[in-house]
Design a protein around this motif. Sequence first.
Motif, PDB file in Angstrom:
ATOM      1  N   ASP A  70       0.984  -1.194  -0.129  1.00 21.57           N
ATOM      2  CA  ASP A  70      -0.053   0.073  -0.003  1.00 21.57           C
ATOM      3  C   ASP A  70       0.841   1.517  -0.097  1.00 21.57           C
ATOM      4  N   ARG A 100      -6.164   6.592  -6.395  1.00 25.35           N
ATOM      5  CA  ARG A 100      -7.480   6.255  -6.533  1.00 25.35           C
ATOM      6  C   ARG A 100      -8.570   7.711  -6.795  1.00 25.35           C
ATOM      7  N   ALA A 116     -10.052   7.931   1.679  1.00 28.68           N
ATOM      8  CA  ALA A 116      -8.847   6.792   1.531  1.00 28.68           C
ATOM      9  C   ALA A 116      -8.798   7.920   0.565  1.00 28.68           C
ATOM     10  N   VAL A 117      -9.592   8.964  -0.862  1.00 31.03           N
ATOM     11  CA  VAL A 117      -8.879   9.645  -1.728  1.00 31.03           C
ATOM     12  C   VAL A 117      -7.287  10.242  -1.173  1.00 31.03           C
ATOM     13  N   THR A 120      -4.637   7.309  -0.294  1.00 31.42           N
ATOM     14  CA  THR A 120      -3.564   7.676  -1.586  1.00 31.42           C
ATOM     15  C   THR A 120      -2.620   8.186  -2.322  1.00 31.42           C
ATOM     16  N   ASN A 121      -3.837   9.257  -2.638  1.00 30.06           N
ATOM     17  CA  ASN A 121      -2.794  10.471  -3.639  1.00 30.06           C
ATOM     18  C   ASN A 121      -1.964  11.235  -3.030  1.00 30.06           C
ATOM     19  N   TYR A 160     -10.976  14.516  -5.974  1.00 32.99           N
ATOM     20  CA  TYR A 160      -9.874  14.068  -6.580  1.00 32.99           C
ATOM     21  C   TYR A 160      -8.745  15.113  -7.271  1.00 32.99           C
ATOM     22  N   LEU A 197     -10.078   3.067 -14.038  1.00 35.26           N
ATOM     23  CA  LEU A 197     -10.366   4.049 -13.781  1.00 35.26           C
ATOM     24  C   LEU A 197     -11.246   5.273 -13.982  1.00 35.26           C
TER      25      LEU A 197
END
Length: 252
Positions: A70, A100, A116-117, A120-121, A160, A197
Amino acid sequence: MNPTDTAAAAPRRVAVVTGGSRGIGRAVAERLAHDGLIVAVNYASDSASAQETVKAITAAGGQAIALQADVADEHAVTAVFDRVEAEFGGVDVVVNCAGRMALSPIADLDLSVLDAVLRTNVRGTFVVAQQAARRLRAGGSFVAFSTSVVATQFPAYGAYTASKGAVEALTLTLARELRGRDVTVNTVAPGPTATDLFLDGKTDEQIEALAKTPPLERLGTPADIAHVVAFLTSREGHWVNGQILRANGGMA
């Protein structure tokens, strides 16, 4: 010694590609392997797809391994880089394709999805960039990923674009921090690209409209983006540093 003997004796360059099991990440991994790099294909959970990527690379005559982590877990990412250095002697290219995306109006977005976005990002990019900064050999390159939607600012992309705006802000800062190391740092910001995606959750009408947005009037392909990454990580692209490259067929 004959110059060709010297060239033949030079060690092969080594790349770590996160999110390398599918989509743009897979295309990048395969392209770098085609260019002669040994590639570590990082994946989060889809072991089967990562192994398919490795098999495709080896079938074409390249060398690759699949490593799980991860990207937001600094211990797991450290272990990936430790393994690559132990097995191949060092790292020359790091490409952080892992990402993500969640589409929702800002007013309606579940904040757990936002978390969560961002994990990851933003955190993921930072963790991978941190390892790249510590380990890349002279002549090396780090490439991060943003999105052209940071500029176009379409509705429903708030989470995003917020995450990818952070990636863009990091780019020149890291390039300047690596002064004197002969290491480049750049970010690629694709436009609409035909990946799972991108296509997920969109109607055929939405996809067709987005495909017509660039002056070239088509969606990008993962290979289009991989060509850009290959240039940025090549000797020929080494003068490009600290830049955001919008690979989008002519969008804003």
